[in-house]
Design a protein around this motif. Structure first.
Motif, PDB file in Angstrom:
ATOM      1  N   TYR A  62       0.831  -1.213   0.000  1.00 43.33           N
ATOM      2  CA  TYR A  62       0.000   0.000   0.000  1.00 43.33           C
ATOM      3  C   TYR A  62       0.866   1.264   0.000  1.00 43.33           C
ATOM      4  O   TYR A  62       0.383   2.353  -0.297  1.00 43.33           O
ATOM      5  CB  TYR A  62      -0.943   0.020   1.200  1.00 43.33           C
ATOM      6  CG  TYR A  62      -2.059  -0.987   1.090  1.00 43.33           C
ATOM      7  CD1 TYR A  62      -3.086  -0.818   0.164  1.00 43.33           C
ATOM      8  CD2 TYR A  62      -2.082  -2.109   1.902  1.00 43.33           C
ATOM      9  CE1 TYR A  62      -4.112  -1.742   0.055  1.00 43.33           C
ATOM     10  CE2 TYR A  62      -3.107  -3.038   1.807  1.00 43.33           C
ATOM     11  CZ  TYR A  62      -4.114  -2.852   0.877  1.00 43.33           C
ATOM     12  OH  TYR A  62      -5.118  -3.770   0.776  1.00 43.33           O
ATOM     13  N   PHE A  63       2.142   1.098   0.343  1.00 44.14           N
ATOM     14  CA  PHE A  63       3.098   2.209   0.358  1.00 44.14           C
ATOM     15  C   PHE A  63       4.202   1.978  -0.666  1.00 44.14           C
ATOM     16  O   PHE A  63       5.285   2.525  -0.554  1.00 44.14           O
ATOM     17  CB  PHE A  63       3.677   2.367   1.768  1.00 44.14           C
ATOM     18  CG  PHE A  63       2.599   2.427   2.818  1.00 44.14           C
ATOM     19  CD1 PHE A  63       1.901   3.600   3.043  1.00 44.14           C
ATOM     20  CD2 PHE A  63       2.260   1.298   3.554  1.00 44.14           C
ATOM     21  CE1 PHE A  63       0.878   3.647   3.986  1.00 44.14           C
ATOM     22  CE2 PHE A  63       1.240   1.345   4.491  1.00 44.14           C
ATOM     23  CZ  PHE A  63       0.548   2.521   4.705  1.00 44.14           C
ATOM     24  N   ARG A  69       7.483   6.667   1.665  1.00 44.65           N
ATOM     25  CA  ARG A  69       6.036   6.830   1.477  1.00 44.65           C
ATOM     26  C   ARG A  69       5.265   6.473   2.743  1.00 44.65           C
ATOM     27  O   ARG A  69       4.232   7.070   3.031  1.00 44.65           O
ATOM     28  CB  ARG A  69       5.572   5.997   0.295  1.00 44.65           C
ATOM     29  CG  ARG A  69       6.081   6.574  -1.011  1.00 44.65           C
ATOM     30  CD  ARG A  69       5.356   5.995  -2.201  1.00 44.65           C
ATOM     31  NE  ARG A  69       5.743   6.677  -3.407  1.00 44.65           N
ATOM     32  CZ  ARG A  69       6.543   6.171  -4.324  1.00 44.65           C
ATOM     33  NH1 ARG A  69       7.039   4.961  -4.165  1.00 44.65           N
ATOM     34  NH2 ARG A  69       6.849   6.856  -5.395  1.00 44.65           N
ATOM     35  N   THR A  73       3.212  12.507   5.468  1.00 44.41           N
ATOM     36  CA  THR A  73       2.027  13.087   6.076  1.00 44.41           C
ATOM     37  C   THR A  73       1.536  14.207   5.154  1.00 44.41           C
ATOM     38  O   THR A  73       2.279  14.692   4.304  1.00 44.41           O
ATOM     39  CB  THR A  73       2.318  13.677   7.472  1.00 44.41           C
ATOM     40  OG1 THR A  73       3.295  14.713   7.346  1.00 44.41           O
ATOM     41  CG2 THR A  73       2.790  12.605   8.439  1.00 44.41           C
ATOM     42  N   ASP A  86      -1.866  10.591   7.888  1.00 47.63           N
ATOM     43  CA  ASP A  86      -0.610   9.845   7.799  1.00 47.63           C
ATOM     44  C   ASP A  86      -0.869   8.447   7.243  1.00 47.63           C
ATOM     45  O   ASP A  86      -1.892   8.190   6.611  1.00 47.63           O
ATOM     46  CB  ASP A  86       0.093   9.795   9.163  1.00 47.63           C
ATOM     47  CG  ASP A  86      -0.727   9.078  10.239  1.00 47.63           C
ATOM     48  OD1 ASP A  86      -1.779   8.482   9.914  1.00 47.63           O
ATOM     49  OD2 ASP A  86      -0.303   9.099  11.406  1.00 47.63           O
ATOM     50  N   TRP A  87       0.025   7.503   7.525  1.00 47.14           N
ATOM     51  CA  TRP A  87      -0.056   6.154   6.966  1.00 47.14           C
ATOM     52  C   TRP A  87      -1.351   5.455   7.346  1.00 47.14           C
ATOM     53  O   TRP A  87      -1.886   4.677   6.564  1.00 47.14           O
ATOM     54  CB  TRP A  87       1.176   5.333   7.384  1.00 47.14           C
ATOM     55  CG  TRP A  87       1.243   5.024   8.851  1.00 47.14           C
ATOM     56  CD1 TRP A  87       1.820   5.783   9.825  1.00 47.14           C
ATOM     57  CD2 TRP A  87       0.699   3.886   9.505  1.00 47.14           C
ATOM     58  NE1 TRP A  87       1.660   5.181  11.043  1.00 47.14           N
ATOM     59  CE2 TRP A  87       0.986   4.011  10.879  1.00 47.14           C
ATOM     60  CE3 TRP A  87      -0.007   2.770   9.070  1.00 47.14           C
ATOM     61  CZ2 TRP A  87       0.593   3.061  11.808  1.00 47.14           C
ATOM     62  CZ3 TRP A  87      -0.389   1.816  10.007  1.00 47.14           C
ATOM     63  CH2 TRP A  87      -0.085   1.973  11.358  1.00 47.14           C
ATOM     64  N   ASP A  89      -4.357   6.771   7.803  1.00 48.85           N
ATOM     65  CA  ASP A  89      -5.432   7.261   6.940  1.00 48.85           C
ATOM     66  C   ASP A  89      -5.300   6.693   5.531  1.00 48.85           C
ATOM     67  O   ASP A  89      -6.294   6.335   4.897  1.00 48.85           O
ATOM     68  CB  ASP A  89      -5.400   8.790   6.901  1.00 48.85           C
ATOM     69  CG  ASP A  89      -5.553   9.387   8.290  1.00 48.85           C
ATOM     70  OD1 ASP A  89      -6.664   9.332   8.831  1.00 48.85           O
ATOM     71  OD2 ASP A  89      -4.542   9.868   8.830  1.00 48.85           O
ATOM     72  N   HIS A  90      -4.060   6.631   5.040  1.00 49.73           N
ATOM     73  CA  HIS A  90      -3.813   6.090   3.714  1.00 49.73           C
ATOM     74  C   HIS A  90      -4.254   4.625   3.643  1.00 49.73           C
ATOM     75  O   HIS A  90      -4.915   4.200   2.684  1.00 49.73           O
ATOM     76  CB  HIS A  90      -2.337   6.224   3.352  1.00 49.73           C
ATOM     77  CG  HIS A  90      -1.991   5.698   1.998  1.00 49.73           C
ATOM     78  ND1 HIS A  90      -2.294   6.384   0.840  1.00 49.73           N
ATOM     79  CD2 HIS A  90      -1.397   4.549   1.627  1.00 49.73           C
ATOM     80  CE1 HIS A  90      -1.891   5.680  -0.200  1.00 49.73           C
ATOM     81  NE2 HIS A  90      -1.338   4.564   0.255  1.00 49.73           N
ATOM     82  N   TYR A  93      -8.025   4.362   3.663  1.00 47.02           N
ATOM     83  CA  TYR A  93      -8.562   4.776   2.381  1.00 47.02           C
ATOM     84  C   TYR A  93      -8.400   3.656   1.339  1.00 47.02           C
ATOM     85  O   TYR A  93      -9.299   3.406   0.539  1.00 47.02           O
ATOM     86  CB  TYR A  93      -7.848   6.043   1.906  1.00 47.02           C
ATOM     87  CG  TYR A  93      -8.283   6.519   0.556  1.00 47.02           C
ATOM     88  CD1 TYR A  93      -9.473   7.219   0.388  1.00 47.02           C
ATOM     89  CD2 TYR A  93      -7.512   6.261  -0.570  1.00 47.02           C
ATOM     90  CE1 TYR A  93      -9.894   7.657  -0.850  1.00 47.02           C
ATOM     91  CE2 TYR A  93      -7.922   6.680  -1.823  1.00 47.02           C
ATOM     92  CZ  TYR A  93      -9.104   7.380  -1.965  1.00 47.02           C
ATOM     93  OH  TYR A  93      -9.513   7.791  -3.196  1.00 47.02           O
ATOM     94  N   CYS A  94      -7.240   3.005   1.330  1.00 44.27           N
ATOM     95  CA  CYS A  94      -6.968   1.963   0.338  1.00 44.27           C
ATOM     96  C   CYS A  94      -7.762   0.682   0.589  1.00 44.27           C
ATOM     97  O   CYS A  94      -8.183   0.021  -0.353  1.00 44.27           O
ATOM     98  CB  CYS A  94      -5.483   1.620   0.319  1.00 44.27           C
ATOM     99  SG  CYS A  94      -4.460   2.917  -0.397  1.00 44.27           S
TER     100      CYS A  94
END
Length: 95
Positions: A62-63, A69, A73, A86-87, A89-90, A93-94
């Motif tokens: 995912y990163f 990555r 932020t 930050d990570w 939330d990412h 989301y994914c």
């Protein structure tokens, strides 16, 4: 987030993946050292895979398997509220 989904664990996983990707082993039958690209699943380049062609199934994907990555932020505004994402939330989301 805690346990297996902590930033510390994700960074350790990235480090382990990098070490495994760099590993080699002597193959007596082939008479040479083999690497991950010799045995990996590379559906987009199956005949002459390079390490970057190998399919890696990991939460770190995912990163893009990249620590920089993972550390990113950003400032996000939602209505009148502004905060930092930050990570975590990412990943939410994914997923």
């Amino acid at each position: 987030f805690s346990g297996v989904l902590s930033e510390e664990v994700l960074r350790a996983l990235l480090e382990l993946q990098e070490r495994l990707a760099a590993a080699t082993a002597w193959a007596p039958a082939a008479g040479r050292e083999v690497t991950l690209s010799d045995v990996c699943y590379a559906p987009l380049n199956p005949k002459e895979p390079r390490l970057g062609d190998c399919c890696v199934n990991s939460v770190t994907q995912y990163f893009q398997n990249n620590g920089t990555r993972l550390a990113m932020t950003a400032t996000q505004t939602n209505g009148k509220e502004t905060g930092t994402v930050d990570w975590r939330d990412h990943l939410i989301y994914c997923v």
